[in-house]
Design a protein around this motif. Structure first.
Motif, PDB file in Angstrom:
ATOM      1  N   LYS A 183      60.112 -62.338   1.178  1.00  0.00           N
ATOM      2  CA  LYS A 183      61.377 -61.638   1.297  1.00  0.00           C
ATOM      3  C   LYS A 183      61.252 -60.269   0.639  1.00  0.00           C
ATOM      4  O   LYS A 183      61.026 -60.169  -0.565  1.00  0.00           O
ATOM      5  N   GLY A 188      69.596 -61.469  -1.678  1.00  0.00           N
ATOM      6  CA  GLY A 188      69.660 -60.421  -0.657  1.00  0.00           C
ATOM      7  C   GLY A 188      70.100 -59.070  -1.172  1.00  0.00           C
ATOM      8  O   GLY A 188      70.423 -58.176  -0.396  1.00  0.00           O
ATOM      9  N   LYS A 189      70.100 -58.899  -2.506  1.00  0.00           N
ATOM     10  CA  LYS A 189      70.528 -57.610  -3.074  1.00  0.00           C
ATOM     11  C   LYS A 189      69.319 -56.755  -3.431  1.00  0.00           C
ATOM     12  O   LYS A 189      68.211 -57.255  -3.631  1.00  0.00           O
ATOM     13  N   ASP A 190      69.569 -55.474  -3.545  1.00  0.00           N
ATOM     14  CA  ASP A 190      68.524 -54.537  -3.892  1.00  0.00           C
ATOM     15  C   ASP A 190      68.158 -54.717  -5.371  1.00  0.00           C
ATOM     16  O   ASP A 190      69.030 -54.638  -6.240  1.00  0.00           O
ATOM     17  N   GLN A 241      59.583 -53.118  -4.068  1.00  0.00           N
ATOM     18  CA  GLN A 241      59.196 -54.423  -3.528  1.00  0.00           C
ATOM     19  C   GLN A 241      58.263 -54.258  -2.346  1.00  0.00           C
ATOM     20  O   GLN A 241      57.305 -55.017  -2.176  1.00  0.00           O
ATOM     21  N   ASN A 261      62.063 -61.477   6.029  1.00  0.00           N
ATOM     22  CA  ASN A 261      63.282 -61.986   5.404  1.00  0.00           C
ATOM     23  C   ASN A 261      63.217 -63.475   5.063  1.00  0.00           C
ATOM     24  O   ASN A 261      64.112 -64.249   5.381  1.00  0.00           O
ATOM     25  N   THR A 289      63.387 -56.794   0.330  1.00  0.00           N
ATOM     26  CA  THR A 289      64.688 -56.180   0.621  1.00  0.00           C
ATOM     27  C   THR A 289      64.534 -54.678   0.831  1.00  0.00           C
ATOM     28  O   THR A 289      63.464 -54.117   0.633  1.00  0.00           O
ATOM     29  N   GLY A 290      65.608 -54.031   1.215  1.00  0.00           N
ATOM     30  CA  GLY A 290      65.628 -52.579   1.342  1.00  0.00           C
ATOM     31  C   GLY A 290      64.994 -52.081   2.634  1.00  0.00           C
ATOM     32  O   GLY A 290      64.776 -52.832   3.575  1.00  0.00           O
ATOM     33  N   THR A 330      59.843 -64.459  -3.177  1.00  0.00           N
ATOM     34  CA  THR A 330      59.644 -63.059  -3.540  1.00  0.00           C
ATOM     35  C   THR A 330      58.145 -62.749  -3.550  1.00  0.00           C
ATOM     36  O   THR A 330      57.307 -63.647  -3.622  1.00  0.00           O
ATOM     37  N   ILE A 346      66.812 -60.319  -5.497  1.00  0.00           N
ATOM     38  CA  ILE A 346      66.140 -60.314  -4.194  1.00  0.00           C
ATOM     39  C   ILE A 346      66.534 -61.569  -3.417  1.00  0.00           C
ATOM     40  O   ILE A 346      66.845 -61.508  -2.226  1.00  0.00           O
TER      41      ILE A 346
END
Lengths: 639, 251
Positions: free
Chosen positions: A543, B48-50, A554, A495, A545-546, A499, B45
Motif C-alpha cells: 500500500k 488510507g491517509k497521507d 513512501q 492499494n 499512498t499519495g 506497508t 497509511i
C-alpha cells in the motif's frame, strides 16, 4: 564467459605507475567538451565529482539527500588507513597491500589492491591540505591507532567522526567546484534508471524527490558511487535511504554484479532492542583497541550483573582463540565468534543476543579521562540508545550488517562491462575481496574518487569521437522515462494491505536468517523459495499512498524495496554457488574441525560476476579467475 | 505509554498548513522518536491517509538530516541530541507533544516537517573551503599543528549542518553555523592564506540568503546537537573585523 579485469601485467609493484605512463590523456582544452554524470556524493562520488570538475570536465552530480554533505560516508567513525609508517612500526605499501589481500581472504585483484595501498598516502596529504582536523600530538604530528587485521598502527582518525571529517573535506572541494560552475549539483534527486544506447552508457533517468518529476540527463560517461546494499537485511548500520537501486538498475541494463554474497557483518553494534527498531547503530571498531570482549563461561551466569561474574568465570573468547590479534581479530572472525557464543546460550542482555565489550581494564590502566578523550562521543551515543553507562558496566554489542564487499563488476579502470559506466567506492567489488578490514572503506572511497577515476576515465573519454552526440531527445531516454513512470503508476495503483516497511522487514528476516552470518545449502534454497513469494506479495499487496508528482517518501521507499526484492535472489544464488567459506561468506558445510572458514582455492579462486536474465530467472554466471603473483595463497590465520 | 501528538501538516510550499492531532499508542521507551513516528505513519497509511513527511537518514546523529522542533525546541528537550537519537524514555505516558518544522525565512517549508536548507550549502560554496588542488600537496606531517589547535579546529568542525541553531535563534541567524567553518579554517595554517577573503564571502552569502544577525541570545549553542560553542561566533566577528583592516597585499 571468462572476464578480463585488464590489470596491467608484469610486476604488481609498478603496475599503477606503468598504467599512468601508458594511458591516453584528454588535453585541457578538450576536457570541457565532455560531460560526466556522477551519482552519489559520498567519499567516492563527492571526491570524484570535485576532482573531475577541477580537471575541467562538465560534471553533473546527483544525491538523494538534501545536501551532498549528508551522504552516509558521514557515519564512519573509526578512521582511515594509510601506509605512511609515521610510527615506524614496520608498515609499508607492501604490508598494507598484503594485509588487505589477506584480510579479504585472497578474493581480490592484486593490482587494484596495490594501487589502493600506493595512493593511500596521497589521501592523507590531500585531506590535511583541505583542513581536515585529524588527531595530533602536542608536537603537532599526526596520531595513529590500530584497527582489526593489522599489527601496525596505520589508522588516522578525527575523534570518533573520521568519516564526517573526510566527507566534509570532499564536500568542501565539491562546494568549491560548484561555485566555479564546473559541477552542477542535483540534491534530492534519485537515479531510477541507467540509459544505455547501443550498448554504451549515455545517461540516467531520475526522479526529482521534491516535485516527483521524472527527468532525463545525458552524459558522455556515467559514474556510479552509490554506496552499499546491506539494507537488504532491513536492519543494518546503513542510512535509511541507502539502497541497491542505482546499481540494480544498471544490472537490469546489462552490468554484471560481482560477488553479491560478500557482505560484512560488523562485530561491534548495539544489539537489537525490539520489534519497532528501524536501524542498528555501530560502535566503532576502534573501541576494540581498549575494550575486551567476553561472555560468561557458564550459561547460568548470563543473567547476573557483569560485575558479579568473577574473572575466572569470564571467557575472553577472542583473546583465547586468536592470541596474536586478540580483540583486534578481523571483523568476519569476530562476528562469527560472537554468534557462536550466543548460539552456545552464553549471550547476555535482553534476548540473549549480545556479548560484553569491557573497558574496566583500560580505565584502570590509562584512566577514565583518556578513554573519554578517545571515545567519549561513542560512550554518549551508547548511553542515549541503551540508557546504560559504558564506563560503569560493560557495553553490550552484537554483530550487524554493515558493508558489502560485493558490488558491480569493474575492471582495473573502474569501468563496468558496459562501456562508459564507471563504478566507485562501496558500489563496486574491487579491492576488499571477501572481507574488508576496518578503516579501509574510507581509504577506498577517497582513493577511487581523488586518485583513480580522474586518471582512468580519460582513456575512455579520449576514445569518444563526438562527445555530446547523444542527448535527451534520443528514443532510449524517452523509453526509460516511460518505464520509470509505468513502475511508479503500478506501485501507486496496488492499494494493498501491507506497508512498504512491513514488507521490507519480512525480506530482512528472510535474509538475516538464511543468507546471514552462517549459510547452508538448505538455508539458501529456502531463501530462494521465500524471496519470490514475498516479491509476488509485494506487487499484489503493498500500500503506497499519495501521488507520483509530489514529494512522496513512501513511493521512494517502495521503489527501493522493489529492487531489494529482485536483488536478494541474486545474492542468495551467489552464496549458493560459492561452495566454500571465505571472509564474510561462511558456509556451514565448509569449515575446519575448529569451526574456522575453509576456502577452496582450486575451485573458487574467481570473481563471480552475474548477468541478469529477467526477474525470477536464474542469472548467468561469468568468472574472472584471480591470479596471485605478489602474495602466496595461504590459510588465513590470526592465531 | 500513550501520547498525543500535534503535528504540523502542510501539503506544499504554497499551502498554509496547520497542526493535526494524532494518538501514538503503546510506545516503547526504547524506541527512538523517529521510530515512534514510523509507527504513527504505518497507522496513517493503513487507514488510507497521507503519512507525515519528515527528513531523516543516518539515524545515528551525524548526517544532520533530521530537523524537527519538538515542544518548541529544535531536536527536542534532551541536550546535545538530534531527533533521531532522542529516545522515548524521555517522555511519560499521557504527554502531549507538539512537532513542527524548522522555522526561518531562509528555510521555506516544503511539506509537513521538511524544509529547504539549501541556503546553508550556498554559504559553504561562498568560501567554506581551502582552495587546494587534488594532488600536488605537501606531506601531511610537513605542517605541524599542535594538538590544542587541532582540537580547537575539530571542536568547530563537528557541526553537522542541521540548522537547529537557526531554528532556535529569534533572528534566524546562521552565525554559529558560519562561525564554526570560518573558525576551523582560520585556526589552521592551511586556511590562513584565504582567511580574509573567506570570511567576507561567507558573511555576504549569509546575509543574501536571508539569515539574521546575532544579538547574543545563545539559543543556538543550547539547541546544537553537537554543543558547538558560541565562542566561534566571537571568532567569526573577530575574523570579519580583521578582514576590514587595510593591508598592502589584501591577504
Amino acid at each position: 564467459m571468462i572476464l578480463d579485469g585488464k590489470a596491467p601485467t608484469g610486476q604488481v609493484d609498478t603496475s599503477w605507475d606503468r598504467y599512468r605512463e601508458d594511458m591516453k590523456l584528454v588535453n585541457p582544452s578538450n576536457k570541457r567538451k565532455y560531460k560526466i554524470i556522477v551519482v552519489g556524493s559520498g567519499l567516492a562520488g563527492g571526491a570524484g565529482a570535485a576532482s573531475l570538475g577541477e580537471l575541467g570536465y562538465n560534471v553533473d552530480c546527483f544525491c538523494y539527500q538534501d545536501s551532498p554533505r549528508r551522504a552516509h560516508s558521514i557515519g564512519a567513525q573509526g578512521g582511515i588507513n594509510a601506509a605512511k609508517n609515521y610510527p615506524s612500526d614496520g608498515d609499508s605499501i607492501y604490508r598494507l597491500f598484503y594485509d588487505t589481500v589477506k584480510g579479504g581472504d585472497f578474493r581480490s585483484r592484486e593490482a587494484d589492491v596495490w594501487r589502493l595501498a600506493q595512493v593511500s598516502n596521497n589521501i592523507i596529504d590531500q585531506c590535511v591540505a583541505q583542513g581536515v582536523p585529524f588527531a595530533r600530538d602536542y608536537a603537532g604530528y599526526l596520531d595513529n591507532r590500530s584497527f582489526g587485521g593489522a599489527q601496525v598502527s596505520r589508522t588516522f582518525y578525527a575523534r570518533g567522526q573520521t568519516g564526517q571529517q573526510l566527507l566534509l573535506g570532499a564536500y568542501s572541494a565539491l562546494s568549491r567546484q560548484i561555485k566555479n560552475k564546473t559541477v552542477t549539483m542535483h540534491p534530492r534527486t534519485e537515479m531510477l534508471d541507467l540509459v544505455v544506447v547501443d550498448g554504451v552508457a549515455k545517461g540516467i533517468t531520475v526522479r526529482n524527490l521534491m516535485t516527483g518529476e521524472i527527468e532525463s540527463h545525458w552524459a558522455d560517461a556515467v559514474v556510479l558511487a552509490t554506496g552499499g546494499y546491506v539494507n537488504v537485511f532491513y536492519l543494518s548500520t546503513n542510512a535509511m535511504g541507502s539502497s541497491v537501486t542505482a546499481i540494480w538498475k544498471a544490472v537490469k541494463k546489462g552490468a554484471y554484479m560481482a560477488n553479491p554474497c560478500y557482505t560484512q557483518i560488523h562485530p561491534t553494534c548495539i544489539p537489537v532492542h525490539g520489534e519497532h527498531q528501524s536501524k542498528l547503530t555501530l560502535m566503532s571498531e576502534s573501541l576494540r583497541n581498549d575494550g575486551r570482549i567476553w561472555v560468561p563461561k557458564k550459561a547460568e551466569d548470563c543473567d547476573k550483573h557483569p560485575s558479579e561474574v568473577p574473572e575466572e568465570g569470564r571467557d575472553y573468547y577472542l583473546e583465547r582463540k586468536y592470541p596474536s590479534y586478540g580483540n583486534l581479530a578481523p571483523r568476519d572472525i569476530s562476528s562469527r565468534s560472537a554468534k557462536e557464543a550466543c548460539d552456545d546460550n552464553r549471550g547476555v542482555g535482553p534476548g540473549k543476543r549480545g556479548v560484553y565489550l569491557d573497558f574496566e581494564a583500560a580505565i584502570n590502566r590509562v584512566g577514565k579521562k583518556t578513554i573519554e578523550d578517545r571515545y567519549g562521543n561513542l560512550f554518549d551515543m551508547y548511553e542515549k540508545i541503551t540508557d546504560e553507562n559504558g564506563y560503569e558496566r560493560p557495553m553490550r554489542i552484537y554483530p550487524a550488517p554493515h558493508y558489502n564487499m560485493g558490488g558491480l563488476w569493474v575492471d582495473y579502470e573502474c569501468q563496468s562491462n558496459i562501456p562508459g559506466l564507471f563504478v566507485l567506492g562501496e558500489a563496486n567489488f574491487s579491492v576488499h575481496g571477501a572481507n574488508r578490514l576496518g578503516a579501509s572503506a574510507l581509504m577506498q572511497g577517497l582513493a577511487d574518487g581523488y586518485f583513480v577515476i580522474p586518471y582512468t576515465i580519460a582513456p575512455y573519454l579520449a576514445s569518444i569521437k563526438n562527445p555530446g552526440e547523444i542527448k535527451e531527445d534520443h528514443a532510449e531516454f524517452k523509453k526509460s522515462v516511460e518505464d520509470v513512470e509505468a513502475q511508479t503508476n503500478k506501485l501507486l495503483s496496488i492499494n494493498g494491505k501491507k506497508t512498504v516497511s512491513e514488507l521490507h522487514k519480512e525480506l530482512g528476516n528472510i535474509m538475516w536468517e538464511n543468507v546471514g552470518m552462517a549459510r547452508s545449502k538448505e538455508s539458501l534454497t529456502n531463501a530462494l523459495k521465500l524471496i519470490p513469494e514475498l516479491r509476488d506479495e509485494f506487487w499484489n499487496n503493498v500500500k503506497v499512498t499519495g501521488e507520483g508528482k509530489e514529494l512522496n517518501q513512501q513511493l521512494e521507499n517502495a521503489g527501493r524495496v522493489a529492487d531489494f526484492l529482485e536483488f536478494a535472489e541474486m545474492m542468495a544464488e551467489d552464496a549458493l554457488n560459492r561452495e566454500e567459506s571465505c571472509g564474510g561468506h561462511f558456509r556451514v558445510e565448509h569449515q575446519t574441525d575448529e569451526g574456522e572458514a575453509m576456502r577452496d582455492d582450486e575451485n573458487f579462486s574467481y570473481v563471480a560476476a552475474w548477468e541478469f536474465k529477467g526477474v525470477g530467472k536464474k542469472p548467468e554466471l561469468h568468472k574472472e579467475p584471480l591470479k596471485f603473483e605478489r602474495v602466496h595463497l595461504a590459510v588465513r590465520s590470526y592465531k | 505509554m500513550d501520547l498525543t501528538l500535534h503535528v504540523w501538516r502542510q501539503k506544499g510550499p504554497q499551502d498554509k498548513g496547520k497542526l493535526e492531532t494524532y494518538q501514538a499508542k503503546d510506545v516503547s521507551p526504547d524506541m527512538s522518536f523517529l521510530e515512534m513516528l514510523d509507527e504513527v505513519n504505518d497507522g496513517l497509511i493503513k487507514s488510507g491517509k497521507d503519512p507525515i513527511a519528515f527528513d531523516h537518514d543516518c539515524r545515528e546523529g551525524i548526517c544532520g538530516m533530521c530537523s524537527q522542533v519538538i515542544n518548541g525546541r529544535p531536536h527536542g528537550k534532551q541536550e546535545k541530541t538530534t531527533v533521531c537519537q532522542l529516545h522515548m524514555r524521555q517522555y511519560n505516558d499521557g504527554d502531549e507533544i507538539f512537532i513542527e518544522p524548522w522555522r526561518a525565512k531562509a528555510f521555506p517549508v516544503q511539506k509537513d516537517l521538511i524544509v529547504d536548507r539549501s541556503a546553508l550549502d550556498v554559504i559553504m560554496q561562498a568560501g567554506g573551503y581551502v582552495s587546494c588542488h587534488t594532488g600536488g600537496v605537501d606531506d601531511a606531517n610537513a605542517m605541524l599543528i599542535p594538538k590544542p589547535i587541532a582540537d580547537y579546529a575539530m571542536d568547530a568542525a563537528e557541526c553537522i549542518g542541521c540548522g537547529a541553531c537557526i531554528a532556535a535563534c529569534p533572528n534566524s541567524s546562521a552565525m554559529l553555523f558560519t562561525g564554526a567553518k570560518v573558525a576551523q579554517l582560520a585556526a589552521l595554517p592551511q586556511g590562513k592564506p584565504e582567511a580574509k577573503k573567506r570570511v567576507k564571502a561567507m558573511t555576504e552569502a549569509l546575509l543574501e540568503e536571508g539569515f539574521g544577525n546575532c544579538t547574543n541570545h545563545y539559543e543556538c549553542e543550547a539547541a546544537c546537537p553537537k554543543g558547538i560553542s558560541v565562542k566561534f561566533i566571537a571568532k567569526l566577528n573577530r575574523e570579519y573585523l580583521k578582514s576590514l583592516l587595510p593591508s598592502s597585499t589584501g591577504v
